[in-house]
Design a protein around this motif. Structure first.
Motif, PDB file in Angstrom:
ATOM      1  N   HIS A 170       0.849  -1.193   0.000  1.00  0.00           N
ATOM      2  CA  HIS A 170       0.000   0.000   0.000  1.00  0.00           C
ATOM      3  C   HIS A 170       0.880   1.236   0.000  1.00  0.00           C
ATOM      4  N   GLU A 171       0.824   2.024  -1.082  1.00  0.00           N
ATOM      5  CA  GLU A 171       1.549   3.291  -1.214  1.00  0.00           C
ATOM      6  C   GLU A 171       3.036   3.143  -0.881  1.00  0.00           C
ATOM      7  N   GLY A 172       3.649   2.157  -1.500  1.00  0.00           N
ATOM      8  CA  GLY A 172       5.089   1.970  -1.318  1.00  0.00           C
ATOM      9  C   GLY A 172       5.483   1.218  -0.067  1.00  0.00           C
ATOM     10  N   MET A 173       4.522   0.869   0.781  1.00  0.00           N
ATOM     11  CA  MET A 173       4.805   0.107   1.992  1.00  0.00           C
ATOM     12  C   MET A 173       4.364  -1.344   1.788  1.00  0.00           C
ATOM     13  N   THR A 174       5.239  -2.255   2.127  1.00  0.00           N
ATOM     14  CA  THR A 174       4.918  -3.674   2.052  1.00  0.00           C
ATOM     15  C   THR A 174       4.750  -4.211   3.466  1.00  0.00           C
ATOM     16  N   PHE A 175       3.611  -4.836   3.722  1.00  0.00           N
ATOM     17  CA  PHE A 175       3.296  -5.354   5.051  1.00  0.00           C
ATOM     18  C   PHE A 175       3.314  -6.877   4.997  1.00  0.00           C
ATOM     19  N   TRP A 176       4.113  -7.456   5.868  1.00  0.00           N
ATOM     20  CA  TRP A 176       4.265  -8.903   5.961  1.00  0.00           C
ATOM     21  C   TRP A 176       3.765  -9.330   7.331  1.00  0.00           C
ATOM     22  N   ARG A 177       2.696 -10.150   7.340  1.00  0.00           N
ATOM     23  CA  ARG A 177       2.067 -10.524   8.605  1.00  0.00           C
ATOM     24  C   ARG A 177       1.969 -12.041   8.712  1.00  0.00           C
ATOM     25  N   CYS A 178       2.072 -12.493   9.955  1.00  0.00           N
ATOM     26  CA  CYS A 178       1.973 -13.922  10.235  1.00  0.00           C
ATOM     27  C   CYS A 178       1.114 -14.118  11.483  1.00  0.00           C
ATOM     28  N   ARG A 179       0.081 -14.989  11.380  1.00  0.00           N
ATOM     29  CA  ARG A 179      -0.844 -15.240  12.486  1.00  0.00           C
ATOM     30  C   ARG A 179      -0.937 -16.743  12.759  1.00  0.00           C
ATOM     31  N   GLU A 180      -1.281 -17.033  14.003  1.00  0.00           N
ATOM     32  CA  GLU A 180      -1.593 -18.402  14.414  1.00  0.00           C
ATOM     33  C   GLU A 180      -2.573 -18.319  15.575  1.00  0.00           C
ATOM     34  N   ASP A 181      -3.771 -18.891  15.403  1.00  0.00           N
ATOM     35  CA  ASP A 181      -4.845 -18.742  16.388  1.00  0.00           C
ATOM     36  C   ASP A 181      -4.793 -19.765  17.507  1.00  0.00           C
ATOM     37  N   ASP A 182      -4.008 -20.809  17.369  1.00  0.00           N
ATOM     38  CA  ASP A 182      -3.892 -21.813  18.429  1.00  0.00           C
ATOM     39  C   ASP A 182      -2.786 -21.400  19.390  1.00  0.00           C
ATOM     40  N   PRO A 183      -3.115 -21.022  20.647  1.00  0.00           N
ATOM     41  CA  PRO A 183      -2.089 -20.572  21.598  1.00  0.00           C
ATOM     42  C   PRO A 183      -1.063 -21.646  21.932  1.00  0.00           C
ATOM     43  N   ARG A 184      -1.428 -22.920  21.737  1.00  0.00           N
ATOM     44  CA  ARG A 184      -0.475 -23.999  22.018  1.00  0.00           C
ATOM     45  C   ARG A 184       0.685 -23.998  21.021  1.00  0.00           C
ATOM     46  N   PHE A 185       0.491 -23.299  19.937  1.00  0.00           N
ATOM     47  CA  PHE A 185       1.482 -23.291  18.863  1.00  0.00           C
ATOM     48  C   PHE A 185       2.805 -22.675  19.303  1.00  0.00           C
ATOM     49  N   ILE A 186       2.750 -21.704  20.200  1.00  0.00           N
ATOM     50  CA  ILE A 186       3.961 -20.947  20.549  1.00  0.00           C
ATOM     51  C   ILE A 186       4.737 -21.577  21.692  1.00  0.00           C
TER      52      ILE A 186
END
Length: 300
Positions: free
Chosen positions: A44-60
């Motif tokens: 968006h307007e020269g900005m690149t956004f890289w996101r990572c999600r995980e909804d299972d709290p046991r994952f971390i």
């Protein structure tokens, strides 16, 4: 739960394409290992956004999260080294040094680019800078999973920026030494041009490395001369002793012709003599006069 959100401002479409390509490879590696991750990349307007999600709290649990941060840090380090580093080096040059002439500025940047590239000669520096960036980025993500690449480079990458500044300083020193070398060779060239030949011929047998013989036209040893009114200073650090002695002697005797017998015509001392004496120099790769000398060294 958002595991990380990383923002990067790209300066042009080419940089954006490179960054997204690097991110895509990292995403593929993450998905291959952790199939439930939700990863997105948007621009968006020269900005690149890289996101990572995980909804299972046991994952971390355990070190999984650190492994994910490690993958992200490795990708960002690659992007910075490939796309951001030259711009950072130019900024350091502009802010820390005064080279207003565009030609000088570009020559120094050329030295910088050569050092910054990933190649066998400077590979250790590339790996060290990459490790600095990876460690710093992973530490930042561990503290707070929101990261802006430019902000990281400005406020959190002190060790990396210090090394980058040292590389720019080295490039500046190399440029100054090259300029002094060219000026000095030019002076010697001018001196030789107006000097009358004192001997008809000198043979220079370059047996390899710094092993050199100077012979007269009868293939007899030519004495090295240092006090003939010509002062030859340091021309090249790597060939200091040999080059000083050879250049001083040849300028002192001022031969009408110099035959350089060598198997390494690209050596610094050979290039220097060719620059100074120009059309008086003849390069010989093989002839009866030098056959015996090169046979001794196993170079024939």
């Amino acid at each position: 739960m958002e595991l990380f959100s990383i923002a990067a401002r790209t300066s042009d479409p080419q940089e954006e394409e490179c960054y997204i390509s690097i991110i895509t490879k990292a995403n593929q590696a993450l998905h291959k290992k952790y199939k439930t991750l939700s990863i997105s990349c948007s621009v968006h307007e020269g900005m690149t956004f890289w996101r990572c999600r995980e909804d299972d709290p046991r994952f971390i649990k355990g070190n999984v999260l650190q492994q994910i941060y490690g993958t992200a840090a490795k990708a960002l380090a690659e992007y910075i080294l490939q796309e951001k580093e030259r711009e950072l080096a130019e900024k350091i040059l502009n802010e820390e040094f005064d080279f207003p002439e565009p030609e000088e500025h570009e020559q120094i940047l050329k030295h910088c680019r050569m050092i910054l590239e990933k190649n066998p000669e400077f590979g250790a520096s590339w790996n060290r800078r990459s490790a600095m960036l990876e460690q710093g980025i992973q530490q930042c993500l561990s503290e707070r999973p929101l990261l802006h690449v430019d902000g990281f480079l400005t406020f959190r990458a002190q060790s990396y920026m210090k090394e980058l500044k040292e590389i720019v300083e080295y490039a500046v020193d190399e440029f100054i030494m090259d300029r002094q070398y060219e000026e000095f060779v030019g002076m010697l060239k001018y001196f030789v041009y107006f000097q009358q030949p004192q001997v008809p011929l000198v043979h220079l047998i370059h047996k390899g490395g710094q092993d050199v013989l100077l012979l007269d036209e009868n293939l007899k040893p030519l004495d090295y001369r240092y006090d003939e009114g010509v002062v030859v200073e340091r021309l090249d650090q790597k060939d200091l002793q040999m080059e000083d002695a050879v250049v001083t002697t040849l300028i002192s005797v001022s031969p009408a012709k110099i035959v350089i017998h060598t198997r390494e015509p690209h050596m610094a001392v050979i290039r220097t003599l060719t620059q100074i004496f120009e059309d008086r120099v003849e390069i010989c790769r093989y002839c009866p006069d030098c056959h015996g000398y090169f046979r001794e060294t196993g170079k024939i």
